[in-house]
Design a protein around this motif. Structure first.
Motif, mmCIF file in Angstrom:
data_model
loop_
_atom_site.group_PDB
_atom_site.id
_atom_site.type_symbol
_atom_site.label_atom_id
_atom_site.label_comp_id
_atom_site.label_asym_id
_atom_site.label_seq_id
_atom_site.Cartn_x
_atom_site.Cartn_y
_atom_site.Cartn_z
ATOM 1 N N GLY A 309 0.885 -1.609 0.026
ATOM 2 C CA GLY A 309 0.019 -0.040 0.284
ATOM 3 C C GLY A 309 0.801 1.465 0.283
ATOM 4 N N ASP A 310 1.725 1.717 0.604
ATOM 5 C CA ASP A 310 2.472 2.340 0.748
ATOM 6 C C ASP A 310 3.295 3.001 -0.078
ATOM 7 O OD1 ASP A 310 1.560 2.279 3.075
ATOM 8 O OD2 ASP A 310 2.532 2.131 4.864
ATOM 9 N N MET A 311 4.417 1.138 -0.565
ATOM 10 C CA MET A 311 5.435 1.490 -1.480
ATOM 11 C C MET A 311 4.972 0.984 -3.079
ATOM 12 S SD MET A 311 8.531 1.668 0.437
ATOM 13 C CE MET A 311 8.098 0.168 2.339
ATOM 14 N N GLY A 312 4.195 -0.087 -3.249
ATOM 15 C CA GLY A 312 3.739 -0.399 -4.371
ATOM 16 C C GLY A 312 4.169 -1.394 -4.844
ATOM 17 N N LEU A 313 4.566 -2.436 -3.325
ATOM 18 C CA LEU A 313 6.350 -3.241 -4.059
ATOM 19 C C LEU A 313 4.874 -4.676 -3.629
ATOM 20 C CD1 LEU A 313 9.071 -1.686 -2.506
ATOM 21 C CD2 LEU A 313 9.250 -2.595 -4.701
ATOM 22 N N SER A 314 5.677 -5.545 -4.361
ATOM 23 C CA SER A 314 4.948 -6.692 -4.089
ATOM 24 C C SER A 314 5.531 -7.644 -3.361
ATOM 25 C CB SER A 314 4.284 -7.499 -5.523
ATOM 26 O OG SER A 314 5.524 -7.888 -6.167
ATOM 27 N N THR A 315 5.360 -8.516 -2.249
ATOM 28 C CA THR A 315 5.822 -8.895 -1.316
ATOM 29 C C THR A 315 4.741 -10.589 -1.708
ATOM 30 O OG1 THR A 315 3.895 -8.863 0.132
ATOM 31 C CG2 THR A 315 6.166 -8.136 -0.015
ATOM 32 N N PRO A 316 5.796 -11.750 -1.448
ATOM 33 C CA PRO A 316 5.274 -13.660 -1.049
ATOM 34 C C PRO A 316 3.378 -13.176 -0.644
ATOM 35 C CG PRO A 316 6.634 -13.575 -0.954
ATOM 36 C CD PRO A 316 6.393 -12.409 -0.866
ATOM 37 N N LEU A 317 3.483 -12.703 0.587
ATOM 38 C CA LEU A 317 1.922 -12.611 1.083
ATOM 39 C C LEU A 317 0.912 -11.196 0.460
ATOM 40 C CD1 LEU A 317 3.613 -12.546 4.620
ATOM 41 C CD2 LEU A 317 3.041 -14.405 3.304
ATOM 42 N N ALA A 318 1.386 -10.747 -0.738
ATOM 43 C CA ALA A 318 0.476 -8.972 -1.342
ATOM 44 C C ALA A 318 1.215 -9.361 -2.759
ATOM 45 C CB ALA A 318 0.629 -7.966 -1.179
ATOM 46 N N PRO A 319 0.778 -10.324 -3.372
ATOM 47 C CA PRO A 319 1.408 -10.324 -4.671
ATOM 48 C C PRO A 319 1.785 -9.639 -5.751
ATOM 49 C CG PRO A 319 0.523 -12.554 -4.703
ATOM 50 C CD PRO A 319 0.275 -10.827 -3.535
ATOM 51 N N ASP A 320 0.484 -8.295 -5.808
ATOM 52 C CA ASP A 320 -0.527 -8.112 -6.958
ATOM 53 C C ASP A 320 1.312 -6.871 -6.681
ATOM 54 O OD1 ASP A 320 -0.989 -5.910 -8.691
ATOM 55 O OD2 ASP A 320 -2.956 -5.989 -7.840
ATOM 56 N N HIS A 321 1.889 -6.627 -8.252
ATOM 57 C CA HIS A 321 3.310 -5.876 -8.560
ATOM 58 C C HIS A 321 2.877 -4.509 -8.109
ATOM 59 C CE1 HIS A 321 5.544 -9.383 -9.533
ATOM 60 N NE2 HIS A 321 4.723 -9.561 -10.452
ATOM 61 N N TRP A 322 1.578 -4.051 -8.568
ATOM 62 C CA TRP A 322 1.104 -2.640 -8.779
ATOM 63 C C TRP A 322 0.410 -2.274 -7.382
ATOM 64 C CZ3 TRP A 322 0.666 -6.242 -12.707
ATOM 65 C CH2 TRP A 322 1.879 -6.064 -13.893
ATOM 66 N N GLY A 323 0.858 -2.760 -6.179
ATOM 67 C CA GLY A 323 -0.001 -2.367 -4.651
ATOM 68 C C GLY A 323 -1.510 -1.716 -5.027
ATOM 69 N N ASP A 324 -1.789 -0.507 -5.494
ATOM 70 C CA ASP A 324 -3.020 0.044 -4.602
ATOM 71 C C ASP A 324 -3.456 0.690 -5.780
ATOM 72 O OD1 ASP A 324 -5.500 0.126 -3.181
ATOM 73 O OD2 ASP A 324 -4.765 1.939 -2.520
ATOM 74 N N CYS A 325 -3.450 0.564 -6.834
ATOM 75 C CA CYS A 325 -3.565 0.353 -8.643
ATOM 76 C C CYS A 325 -5.239 0.103 -8.692
ATOM 77 C CB CYS A 325 -2.691 0.744 -9.283
ATOM 78 S SG CYS A 325 -1.272 1.199 -9.676
#
Length: 506
Positions: A309-325
């Motif tokens: 949400g804060d940096m738009g970076l994907s992780t295994p737990l939040a894998p969307d590469h575009w964050g909150d877009c």
């Protein structure tokens, strides 16, 4: 279906879910991790104070063996748990480097550090958690809102209401702007808007002729980058909280938190704390522990949420590469991401996420100051007598069976019950999140609060940073804390001063 009927149905669904998941939890006071001998020890050492002529045993060491006794200065919140082994200290330092590093947009020659955004609030974790401490609200509408973010949502439809009640959705996102306003963007893309906060002076008369002027914030979004904001948009400003002691809070036994929950105020004391219940990434109901409304069950999930949400970076737990877009923001989703196949499937691969999580779990709480000072001891008595300790529960002993030995079986003094409480109209944001309503906030821990200005001179208090001083923060309390707040207003000035001295010693 009209709005009032829909709200009533949602309230009923939430109540049923809450009762169900609480029934499945451990019964209050059950500590299967303890022997009978240890149980007796824990019960004895965690009893509330009854005398205030001297410090309690071990009180100076706020976080047990993890407490930092290093020199108190601007780095006071940036030291590791004092009982880490050498190999663990190496992990801490690597995590610190990742926490501090600036990420860049894709494509970039620094392929292990790109993927920022495309929409974002900050380039580094440290940008919001300034020196691992508290953020601040902008003093003027034109000031930057770095270290403060704005959560967004809209009234939920029937399907979204069911998903919220079932823990599958935190809130109904704005179809265009999502769940969080990102006030920065990569080159060639508009930010979502600029946070602008204005303040109204609210004078509060105290006993003895003293007057304190509070500032009541009004939040708006200037220069919206993707079209006008909806008239029914709900917004909630949040300052970054301090990072210290998180691993210990995660290590408190669930039963010791649930034991204080009294959602129907059956004991009639006016305090009706509720255990936050959330679904983890695997879909299991867990106790919410982190975030202003306790919507994250673990440090790892809280960390992954911040990366996304804060940096738009994907992780295994939040894998969307575009964050909150959102899907509507097509120009955002058309931009390249920073995942490198040779490094992992996400922009922040599992090993890096684990290092940041370890770092966040082991930022040490500083040693208490002036615990035997007469004014501090008098202020501690005022804290108890006023009812502050009813929510800001002083102490716990962490689990015997925690995986991390450094966090295991520690007597800690965080001053929180980690429950949700109705804090009244003055602090209400009108925006539900998870099973917390628009009036409820998790009791924040108080340890380290006296060093807030030492770490960051601009830091402010409460969820949206409206309070400039500890006394202002106390005076904003309402709802379940109204009676305690009124006692502070009515007490002699010396008692108020002693109360603040006690808080400053934490």
């Amino acid at each position: 279906m009209n709005a009032s009927v829909r709200a009533a149905l949602l309230s009923g669904l939430i109540s049923l879910v809450t009762l169900s998941v609480q029934a499945d939890s451990l019964s209050p006071g059950s500590r299967e991790d303890l022997s009978e001998k240890d149980r007796r020890r824990v019960e004895k050492v965690t009893r509330p104070a009854t005398t205030f002529d001297k410090p309690e045993r071990f009180e100076r060491m706020s976080a047990g063996a993890t407490t930092s006794t290093k020199l108190i200065n601007a780095d006071a919140f940036s030291h590791s748990s004092a009982n880490l082994e050498f190999a663990e200290l190496e992990r801490f330092l690597l995590g610190n480097g990742l926490f501090r590093k600036d990420w860049v947009s894709s494509p970039s020659s620094t392929q292990a550090s790109d993927g920022l955004g495309p929409l974002f609030n900050a380039r580094a974790c440290q940008s919001c958690h300034i020196k691992d401490g508290r953020g601040h609200a902008p003093a003027r509408p034109e000031d930057s809102a770095v270290s403060l973010l704005v959560r967004l949502s809209v009234p939920a439809n029937r399907e979204q209401e069911a998903a919220i009640a079932d823990g599958r959705l935190a809130a109904a996102p704005d179809p265009v702007y999502g769940l969080q306003l990102q006030d920065h963007a990569v080159a060639g893309l508009n930010p979502e808007g600029r946070v602008a906060i204005t303040y109204e002076d609210v004078p509060v008369a105290l006993s003895g002729g003293e007057t304190v002027t509070l500032r009541k914030p009004t939040l708006r979004v200037a220069e919206p980058g993707f079209g006008p904001m909806r008239d029914d948009l709900m917004m909630s400003a949040r300052v970054a909280p301090p990072m210290i002691g998180l691993g210990l809070l995660e290590s408190v036994h669930e039963a010791d938190i649930v034991a204080w929950a009294d959602p129907d105020d059956e004991d009639g004391d006016g305090i009706s704390g509720r255990a936050a219940r959330v679904r983890d990434v695997e879909g299991q109901w867990k106790l919410g522990r982190f975030g202003w409304k306790a919507i994250a069950p673990t440090i790892a999930e809280q960390t992954a949420g911040a990366f996304s949400g804060d940096m738009g970076l994907s992780t295994p737990l939040a894998p969307d590469h575009w964050g909150d877009c959102t899907a509507v923001q097509t120009e955002c989703r058309a931009l390249p991401h920073g995942a490198q196949e040779r490094l992992g499937a996400e922009e922040v691969p599992e090993d890096l996420l684990n290092l940041v999580t370890f770092y966040s779990s082991h930022l040490a709480v500083p040693v208490r100051r002036d615990v035997d000072d007469s004014a501090v001891l008098a202020g501690k008595k005022v804290f108890y007598d006023s009812g502050c300790a009813s929510c800001h529960r002083p102490k716990y002993v962490t689990r015997r069976d925690v995986d991390d030995p450094a966090l295991r079986f520690q007597l800690i003094w965080p001053y929180t019950d980690m429950l949700l409480h109705d804090m009244g109209e003055g602090l209400a944001d009108g925006r539900g999140e998870g099973l917390a309503d628009g009036y409820e906030w998790r009791t924040p821990p108080l340890w380290g609060i006296g060093l807030t200005a030492t770490v960051n001179a601009e830091a402010t208090f409460l969820h949206d940073g409206r309070a400039r001083t500890l006394l202002e923060a106390v005076l904003w309390h309402g709802g379940e804390a109204q009676a305690a707040r009124d006692r502070v207003v009515d007490m002699a000035k010396q008692d108020r001063d002693n109360l603040i001295r006690f808080l400053e010693s934490l």
